[in-house]
Structures are given as structure tokens and as C-alpha cells.
Design an enzyme around this catalytic site. Structure first.
Site: not given
Lengths: 279, 279
Positions: A135, A177, A204
Site C-alpha cells: 500500500s 488498491h 489488493e
């Protein structure tokens, strides 16, 4: 700028992960990361500085040994002064792998940018140490980092803000994401500023394992969207107002799933083991 | 199959609109549609069958004359039997333009598919009559219609369901509310079944004006995303499970804004008037 790899040595792997990677049922992304850090010889430093939650780092400290690492220890930085402390630098110097957790990538760049820690991580990667992140920890890895931006499939001129990242490479711009937060528009806008880089959009539970030869291979349950703007025939980015949509003609897009590869030098995508596996 | 255009005549314009087009401040999309229907000589039939709301059709009945049309009248169909009534067919036969409102495209295809109305609209378009539609009314225009699907930037094998549309052309597949509802993945999945068609993703308040020569020009405040899968080097669509991400290598993507063009035959994108306008 990336550190120079000494003659006769290979750059280490760079492993950006799209966030929310599986940590229980089928943690194949994290397992492969541990293997690349040296498996049973792996000593991994986990840097949770992007996050303000205490458990963010400790879960990886517990998880990496379960996946076969010899040890994993959290090393946090609350101030830029922390990032100059010699005993912390020594711990990083001793690592066979460095892992950045999720959180806010601007917290990472604000606290670590330009410090001896940032320089050391670049230098270790150049000398063969695996560096990964998930992330926000994925976004920070490249030279040009998406700091924040708007969601949406189509790009507008003001849909993205760039900031300098850790700079392990300048060959690509990461977004994470990707499917879950609809970020194609901002990734494309980031490339429109200067089409030399490759855009890498990570879903993800999906990672790009980028080898010393700058070929990436996908692992995980989602897909990786590669945007190559090097053959653009027209861009209106120079004249578009902040909220205007941007005209971009001639993008090349590849959607890669586990096993497929992309070479960041030749810009060639390949099906890899997918081409021979029938399921 | 599209109707054959008689020798010496030109097919009419096909005008898919991405939904939520401006009806007050700057209704340039609808104005251009009225102009192509003949301007002060335009007699437009508005078909609101996709919608269950009574005001959906009447607002266009009021609006088109304000934008210069001679007249606009609503013609609704509640049953498939309605779609065989001669006096309704006569009203369509007399039109210089046909417009399908938004709503649910499956309601349109269920009520009108295979009826004399569908055949007549195809035949009129082949003989030069302009046919347009917004949102669901845009989706219905082509031979292969996206009936419904999941949102998200990356395609999964089960992310889209196709159904036969009105069939004015089989050269493209339309998706609408494109940026606003994040539909790149399902448009790409639709093309993955059979890459011969061109994917056209329309943002809201944005239209593709497709001329008799199959060159489209964009009008409106958003962008039109063109996905050309004809140069695909690999697709895993044949082996991917319902929820699996699909690997697609070698997509060509163009993001067009007002003034830019794309030729559906040669698959060439051009900046059109953008290339010479400095703003």
C-alpha cells in the site's frame, strides 16, 4: 536517484504490493517476499512509519518468521532525528530484507526523505538486499510517488499530486488498491506529466516482483495493470485546466495476472507460465 | 445485423451519450444531436421505454424544440404488442431523428428486441436518419450490449453480461457513466470475449458522434475512453474462472476529449481540432 550497483553485484529485488495482502489462508505474496529475503536466513526489518497504529508493524514481526524467516523486527521512526541514529542504521545495515507497511505515504516521505535511512535503504537495495512494501509502503519505493489524488477511470489534469519517493528506481510510478479504489485515471494522469516512466497499478493482495534485471513477475489473487505511455501520439496535459479531462492518444495497456511478466527495459509483456498452464 | 444502406445513400449518425448530459447551462451535446436531426426541420421521436418514470420522456419533448427542433414527441411502449402497432410505426417512419432515454437497457431489449420497431429503427438509420440515446439508451444502440456487470478498473471473467442490442452497428460495444461508475474492467472483459469490436466508454455529459463514415468525434465535458483489443498478444479469458482476474496483453487505449476523433475502420485516433486550438 537510485544508488549505483557495484560492479559484479546485482541489485536486490523490489517488491511493491497493492495492499490488503492475504496473511492467513494463502499468504503467497508475503511467502515469496520472505524467500527472496533469504528464507531461513532472512533477517527482515519492518518499518511501520507510514502507519500510526501500533499493531501495523507487530503483525509482520509475528508473520514473517511463521513464513520461514529467521527473524523480523520492527523499527519505527517518530521524528527525522530518529532517522539519523547510528544504532538504528546499524540494524538496517544488518538486514537481508526491508519491508515498509501501509499507512500514509506522505508520512513516510516526510519523515524519511533525505535522511541517512533513505540513503541506506537505496544503497542496500543496490547491493542486493530485497526491499518491499505494501500500500503506502509500495508507493514510496519509486522516485516519483503518487502522494494523493482523485478516484475515477478517466484522467483529469488535476487528478494527481506527485512527490519524491524513496527512489529505488525511476523506471515506474506505483499505484495501489487499484481495482478496489478505481485509480486508473490518476495513474494515467501521473504518466501524462512525463511519459518516460511505466505506470504500475496494483490490485489488493497482488504484487509485482521486480528482479535485478528489471523484469517484473506478478504474484497474488488480483491483477497488475501496466500503462506504457511511451508511444503517445498526442497529449493535452500542457493546456488542460485543473478539472479538465486530459486527451491522451496511443496508450499501451497490459493487464497481468499471477505468472505474467513485463520487462521494464524492453516494455514487453509476456504470459510467462500462463502460456503453458491449462486449468 | 445492421441494415444495409441503399446505394447512393449514407447511413445516419449514431449518437451514444454517457448519461447525465447537461440540459440547462451548456447543453451542447443535445444541441448537436438536434442539429444532426435537421435543426429547424427536425422531427424527433423520443422513446422513453427504458425508464419507468413518466417525466423521463416529457423533459426531452420540451427540451428538443428549445434547442431548435421543429417538434419532438414521446412514443412509449408498455408491451411487445405495442411495438407492432401500425400507427406507432408510422410515427417513427416520419421522424428525422430517434432518441432513446436512460433507464434499464434490458427493459429496452426485452420490450423492443425482434419487433417491427427495432427493425424500423435499424432501417431508418441505414437510410440516413440520426439515432441517439443516453445511458441505457446509448448501450442499446450496438449489436452487442453490456446488460449489466460489476464495477472496477481491472477485469474479471464474470464481470460482465452481454445481451443482443438494437444492432445499428456491430463495430463497437458501449459503456456509459464511465468515469463516474468505474467501468473499465467490465468494458475490457466484454472485449475479451471477442476482440473484434472496439470498446467505447462514455463519461457523463459526453457523447460520441459517429458519422456515416464511421469516424466518431467527441463532444461534451468529459472524456471517451476507446479500448482497441485488436492487437492483443495474449488473453486468458478462455480459461479464467468466474471470479478470476483476466490476463490481457497488448491493449491499445485512447482517452479522447471534445474535438478528438477515432476512426472505427482504421482504428486511428486523432487530436482533431485539439491539435490546433491553444487555450
Amino acid at each position: 536517484m537510485p544508488s549505483k550497483t557495484p560492479d559484479g553485484e546485482q541489485r536486490g529485488w523490489i517488491v511493491p504490493i497493492g495492499g490488503a495482502e492475504d496473511k492467513e489462508a494463502d499468504p503467497k505474496v508475503l511467502k515469496r517476499f520472505v524467500d527472496l529475503c533469504g528464507g531461513k536466513d532472512a533477517r527482515i526489518v519492518v518499518i511501520p512509519t507510514a502507519s500510526k497504529l501500533i499493531e501495523t508493524g507487530t503483525q509482520y514481526e509475528r508473520l514473517f518468521p511463521e513464513l520461514g524467516a529467521r527473524e523480523a523486527t520492527v523499527l519505527d521512526f517518530d521524528t527525522r532525528r530518529d532517522a539519523q541514529e547510528q544504532n538504528r542504521l546499524d540494524r538496517i545495515e544488518d538486514a537481508t530484507g526491508v519491508f515498509f507497511t501501509g499507512g500514509n505515504q506522505l508520512r513516510l516521505s516526510t519523515l524519511l526523505g533525505g535522511t541517512p535511512v533513505a540513503k541506506l535503504v537505496r544503497s542496500l537495495n543496490a547491493r542486493g538486499v530485497t526491499v518491499g512494501g505494501t500500500s503506502a509502503g509500495a508507493s514510496i519505493l519509486s522516485e516519483h510517488m503518487i502522494a494523493f489524488g482523485r478516484e475515477g477511470s478517466s484522467p483529469t489534469a488535476g487528478s494527481v499530486r506527485l512527490a519524491p519517493g524513496l527512489g529505488l528506481t525511476n523506471r515506474f510510478v506505483i499505484d495501489q488498491h487499484f481495482r478496489q479504489r478505481d485509480r486508473l485515471g490518476r495513474l494515467v494522469a501521473a504518466l501524462a506529466y512525463n511519459p518516460f516512466a511505466i505506470g504500475i497499478g496494483l490490485d489488493e493482495d497482488t504484487a509485482a516482483f521486480i528482479g535485478p534485471d528489471d523484469t517484473l513477475e506478478v504474484e497474488g489473487s488480483g491483477s497488475v495493470t501496466i500503462v506504457d505511455a511511451s508511444e503517445l501520439t498526442f497529449s493535452s496535459m500542457d493546456r488542460a485546466g485543473e478539472d479538465d479531462p486530459v486527451c491522451l492518444l496511443g496508450l499501451r495497456v497490459h493487464i497481468l495476472v499471477a505468472g505474467a511478466t513485463f520487462n521494464l527495459h524492453t516494455r514487453q509483456a509476456a504470459a510467462g507460465r500462463l502460456a503453458i498452464t491449462k486449468t
